[in-house]
Design an enzyme around this catalytic site. Sequence first.
Site, PDB file in Angstrom:
ATOM      1  CG  ASP A  63       0.728 -36.300  32.247  1.00 15.25           C
ATOM      2  OD1 ASP A  63      -0.165 -35.461  32.447  1.00 15.25           O
ATOM      3  OD2 ASP A  63       1.924 -35.991  32.108  1.00 15.25           O
ATOM      4  CG  ASN A 129      13.341 -35.024  35.748  1.00 13.78           C
ATOM      5  OD1 ASN A 129      12.532 -34.486  34.994  1.00 13.78           O
ATOM      6  ND2 ASN A 129      13.041 -36.104  36.452  1.00 13.78           N
ATOM      7  CG  HIS A 131       9.425 -34.947  33.639  1.00 12.20           C
ATOM      8  ND1 HIS A 131       9.480 -35.022  35.015  1.00 12.20           N
ATOM      9  CD2 HIS A 131       8.417 -34.069  33.374  1.00 12.20           C
ATOM     10  CE1 HIS A 131       8.555 -34.229  35.538  1.00 12.20           C
ATOM     11  NE2 HIS A 131       7.900 -33.645  34.555  1.00 12.20           N
ATOM     12  CD  GLU A 136       9.935 -38.748  36.077  1.00 18.58           C
ATOM     13  OE1 GLU A 136      10.826 -37.931  35.805  1.00 18.58           O
ATOM     14  OE2 GLU A 136       9.013 -38.492  36.866  1.00 18.58           O
TER      15      GLU A 136
END
EC number: 3.5.99.6
Length: 234
Positions: A63, A129, A131, A136
């Site tokens: 990313d 979380n 990810h 996400e």
Amino acid sequence: MQLITTENKLAGSKKALEIIEKGITSGEVNTLGLATGSTPETLYAELVKSDVDTKNVTTTNLDEYVGLAANDPNSYHYYMNELLFSKKAFKESFLPNGEATDAEAECARYEEILSEHPIDIQVLGIGTNGHIGFNEPGTPFDSLTHKVVLTDSTREANKRFFEREEDVPTHAYSMGIKSIMNAKKIILLAFGENKAQAIKETIKGPVDVNCPASVLQNHPDVTVILDNEAASLL
């Protein structure tokens, strides 16, 4: 899914390096998928010290922030250059272009790169979380490289890298979950107590888009490397 629990981040990073070194030395690893953030920093430091020859290895990255130039100290281009590329020679290295003006074209360009350079080992971290990359919770499992709106929790976790909170980017380009799952082998690294719940959901929970990393249960060759704290809820 193979689970390896180690004493600390250094021991876990060395274990990951062993797998990578073996793959490169045997000739099985031509393309190495890399992650960013604090999790793989020790792995990269150990890789720099390693005698393994990487000059015939191509790298891809998961990313990049939208809107940041490659020479911006907060960009992942800059991060990779500082930690690894300036210290270890690779054949070629690819990251999404954060300055691309056409998001759709940039995502298609990056998918073309991934098809030309199939990933042999993909290194992953995991968010609190669940990810992976910047995928996400709620991201479809069939997603390819795409432009992502970063959640508040992800921006909160990353704000420590920026001088001001308002400087934290709101968007990123990220390999999709399907793009990640196309890797032949995946090494998931997680260190620290704050990752324990996400690891529990990843390994023991249902495969569900609300914990993106849980999809790794469906991959044929995943090694999860944890320290004792990240493994504390298993």
